[in-house]
Motif scaffolding. Structure first.
Motif, PDB file in Angstrom:
ATOM      1  N   UNK A   1       0.641   5.215  -1.690  1.00 33.80           N
ATOM      2  CA  UNK A   1       0.660   6.384  -0.802  1.00 33.80           C
ATOM      3  C   UNK A   1       1.834   7.307  -1.125  1.00 33.80           C
ATOM      4  N   UNK A   2       3.001   6.710  -1.367  1.00 32.70           N
ATOM      5  CA  UNK A   2       4.166   7.537  -1.687  1.00 32.70           C
ATOM      6  C   UNK A   2       3.916   8.308  -2.974  1.00 32.70           C
ATOM      7  N   UNK A   3       3.309   7.641  -3.948  1.00 33.15           N
ATOM      8  CA  UNK A   3       3.035   8.298  -5.225  1.00 33.15           C
ATOM      9  C   UNK A   3       2.040   9.440  -5.039  1.00 33.15           C
ATOM     10  N   UNK A   4       0.973   9.185  -4.289  1.00 35.11           N
ATOM     11  CA  UNK A   4      -0.025  10.232  -4.056  1.00 35.11           C
ATOM     12  C   UNK A   4       0.597  11.396  -3.286  1.00 35.11           C
TER      13      UNK A   4
ATOM     14  N   UNK B   1       2.529   4.481 -13.603  1.00 37.22           N
ATOM     15  CA  UNK B   1       3.976   4.603 -13.462  1.00 37.22           C
ATOM     16  C   UNK B   1       4.547   3.770 -12.313  1.00 37.22           C
ATOM     17  N   UNK B   2       3.744   3.530 -11.301  1.00 37.64           N
ATOM     18  CA  UNK B   2       4.273   2.872 -10.109  1.00 37.64           C
ATOM     19  C   UNK B   2       3.701   1.465  -9.928  1.00 37.64           C
TER      20      UNK B   2
ATOM     21  N   UNK C   1       0.819  -1.209   0.000  1.00 37.33           N
ATOM     22  CA  UNK C   1       0.000   0.000   0.000  1.00 37.33           C
ATOM     23  C   UNK C   1       0.858   1.266   0.000  1.00 37.33           C
ATOM     24  N   UNK C   2       2.027   1.190   0.626  1.00 35.22           N
ATOM     25  CA  UNK C   2       2.911   2.347   0.725  1.00 35.22           C
ATOM     26  C   UNK C   2       3.325   2.888  -0.629  1.00 35.22           C
ATOM     27  N   UNK C   3       3.324   2.040  -1.651  1.00 32.96           N
ATOM     28  CA  UNK C   3       3.720   2.493  -2.989  1.00 32.96           C
ATOM     29  C   UNK C   3       2.727   3.512  -3.523  1.00 32.96           C
TER      30      UNK C   3
ATOM     31  N   UNK D   1       3.811  -1.246 -13.497  1.00 31.03           N
ATOM     32  CA  UNK D   1       5.140  -1.803 -13.835  1.00 31.03           C
ATOM     33  C   UNK D   1       5.598  -2.855 -12.835  1.00 31.03           C
ATOM     34  N   UNK D   2       5.250  -2.654 -11.570  1.00 29.97           N
ATOM     35  CA  UNK D   2       5.638  -3.654 -10.578  1.00 29.97           C
ATOM     36  C   UNK D   2       4.744  -4.881 -10.670  1.00 29.97           C
TER      37      UNK D   2
ATOM     38  N   UNK E   1       3.423  12.499  -3.445  1.00 31.64           N
ATOM     39  CA  UNK E   1       4.260  13.317  -4.328  1.00 31.64           C
ATOM     40  C   UNK E   1       3.426  14.154  -5.287  1.00 31.64           C
TER      41      UNK E   1
ATOM     42  N   UNK F   1       1.090  12.873  -7.401  1.00 34.73           N
ATOM     43  CA  UNK F   1       0.606  12.163  -8.593  1.00 34.73           C
ATOM     44  C   UNK F   1      -0.888  11.885  -8.451  1.00 34.73           C
ATOM     45  N   UNK F   2      -1.552  11.797  -9.604  1.00 35.36           N
ATOM     46  CA  UNK F   2      -2.950  11.395  -9.588  1.00 35.36           C
ATOM     47  C   UNK F   2      -2.993   9.877  -9.446  1.00 35.36           C
TER      48      UNK F   2
ATOM     49  N   UNK G   1      -1.950   8.249 -12.680  1.00 34.63           N
ATOM     50  CA  UNK G   1      -0.490   8.318 -12.880  1.00 34.63           C
ATOM     51  C   UNK G   1       0.212   7.292 -12.004  1.00 34.63           C
TER      52      UNK G   1
END
Lengths: 243, 261
Positions: B162-165, B177-178, B158-160, B181-182, B167, B169-170, B173
């Motif tokens: 959260x980290x993106x948001x 992007x996050x 879940x942290x992925x 790909x993973x 920063x 990011x929508x 996005x």
């Protein structure tokens, strides 16, 4: 100086559990505020509400003149201005250290590749990891990952940095390298709200310390005063446990 | 049914993906693969009648089997991706539609679906047999792949997000992007397995007058009455193909994981 962050009577419930029970606090521009308290006291929830990873049930949060808690708030715009560093780093494992830093500036702020890369290199230099630019997070130590995570947040040029227990997932010998970066930031005039029990950092950098318990602010004061002569019995009992 | 365990991806009924200790000289994979290959070569050499004729008769069918498989998996991947996203969507209607699709499709045997789509579509428009075969396979496998994608997306911490948001990011996005790909790395082995399972299941379309590998075999056998010999060759060819792909999937997986740690 002006209040950069203002939290007014913030309440947050998870079901029946009260996480925040009317928290009010403010962080002035260029001020460093440390939040301490037992686990479950609502410290992390408070940070997560400030950039709206969680929503308050009632109360208001302001970043400068933007009300975060307003339903129509442009939350993405606000988040650009609020950097966050997580306990578990949350670096993007499929991107190199450099790409971790450049991604958000490129796709959120539409900064050109070249400019974003230059900026990222500068930030990596600043956190002492320029030689790790092309390395994937999995190959970095915890302390190095956290420093990259700080650089990643700084790349958005935030007005405020939120640190959610940035050193508690680290081995003791790596804590210092992260604290040094944070100290450097504090000296540079960054506005910081830090959830942490690092007393050394508090003494060196914090303008004030907030003690929270059961979702409430129990006591606020300068680090020296709060650590040595706390007014409240609860604060004293907590400090006895951790010191 | 709908509760695949989080952060764990189920390996379905595809071929076994070789494990580490299978790298031994006499691993199960090697014995099966090279054994089957040797038989395919040796039988026509030492007993040309009928094996050589069978071997010359089958290639058209192999091509058709690949055609059906590849087309189906391409459409199924798209369908599966959207289904997986739908299953985690916070928009109720989309979520419900995706879930119903998965539940319904997984509750009907593929053979029945193939018949059904063939005849149901047949009432509206007349499609070439191969088209209805591909539609049926894609619709069916889209549901299974949807579950794989969903599990894959949910296996990303879940942290992925959260980290993106955090920063700025929508959500989309962050997803593009996050998260995705993973996810691709996580789902590659099970998707590879579904591909292999689909390749095997494509033999079912032989009932729709699509002359795939199995149907070619049946045609040959019914003309010459070499039933045992023909189906021996058909089985060996399927075996070699699926074993080849299972090894390929394993190699790709290894490649992808090298990058990271």
């Amino acid at each position: 100086m002006n209040d950069r962050v203002r939290v007014i009577d913030a309440k947050k419930f998870f079901g029946k559990v009260v996480a925040l029970n009317g928290v009010t606090l403010s962080v002035k521009e260029a001020e460093v505020v440390l939040v301490i308290g037992p686990s479950g006291s609502g410290k992390s929830t408070l940070l997560r509400c400030i950039n709206r990873l969680e929503r308050l049930n009632s109360g208001e949060i302001w970043i400068d003149n933007d009300e975060v808690t307003k339903p129509k708030a442009d939350i993405r715009k606000i988040r650009e201005e609020v950097g966050m560093v997580f306990q578990s780093f949350n670096l993007f494992p499929h991107l190199t250290a450099l790409q971790n830093i450049t991604l958000a500036p490129k796709i959120v702020k539409k900064i050109p590749e070249k400019e974003a890369t230059d900026k990222a290199r500068m930030l990596l230099e600043r956190v002492g990891l320029i030689d790790k630019a092309d390395v994937y997070p999995g190959q970095l130590s915890g302390g190095q990952q956290q420093r990259v995570a700080i650089a990643r947040a700084l790349a958005m040029e935030p007005k405020v940095m939120l640190f959610d227990e940035p050193t508690s997932a680290l081995d003791p010998e790596m804590i210092k390298e992260v604290l040094d970066v944070m100290l450097d930031l504090a000296k540079d005039g960054m506005t910081m709200l830090v959830v942490s029990h690092e007393m050394g950092f508090a003494r060196a950098a914090a303008n004030k310390v907030v003690f929270m318990d059961n979702g409430e602010v129990v006591e606020t004061g300068p680090p020296e005063k709060l650590f040595t002569h706390p007014d409240m019995e609860r604060t004293k009992r907590f400090l006895d446990h951790i010191l | 049914m709908a509760t695949l365990k989080k952060s764990r991806i189920e390996i379905s009924d595809g071929a076994l993906i070789p494990e580490k200790d299978d790298s031994a000289v006499f691993s199960a994979w090697r014995i099966s693969f090279f054994g089957a290959l040797a038989l395919i070569i040796a039988l026509p050499l030492f007993s040309p009648e009928p094996y050589r004729r069978i071997l010359l008769f089958l290639p058209d069918g192999i091509l058709r089997t690949f055609e059906v498989t590849v087309l189906s998996i391409i459409f199924a991947l798209f369908l599966g991706l959207f289904t997986g996203l739908g299953r985690i969507s916070r928009i109720k209607v989309i979520n419900r539609i995706a879930t119903i699709y998965v539940e319904v499709i997984r509750g009907i045997p593929l053979l029945v679906q193939i018949f059904y789509i063939y005849y149901a579509l047949g009432r509206i428009i007349k499609l070439p047999d191969i088209t209805s075969a591909v539609i049926a396979m894609a619709v069916c496998y889209g549901a299974y792949l949807g579950e794989i994608f969903r599990a894959g997306i949910q296996s990303i911490p879940k942290g992925q997000m959260e980290a993106a948001l955090a920063l700025g990011m929508s959500r989309s996005q962050a997803l593009r992007k996050i998260i995705l790909p993973q996810t691709i790395k996580v789902v590659l082995p099970p998707v590879g397995n579904e591909f292999i399972a689909l390749l095997k299941d494509s033999s079912l379309v032989s009932i729709l007058a699509v002359s795939d590998l199995l149907r070619r075999g049946r045609e040959f056998a019914s003309k010459t009455f070499y039933y045992f010999e023909t189906f021996t060759m058909v089985a060996l060819v399927y075996l070699v193909i699926t074993l080849f792909f299972s090894r390929l999937v394993a190699l790709m997986e290894k490649r992808l994981h090298q990058n990271e740690r």
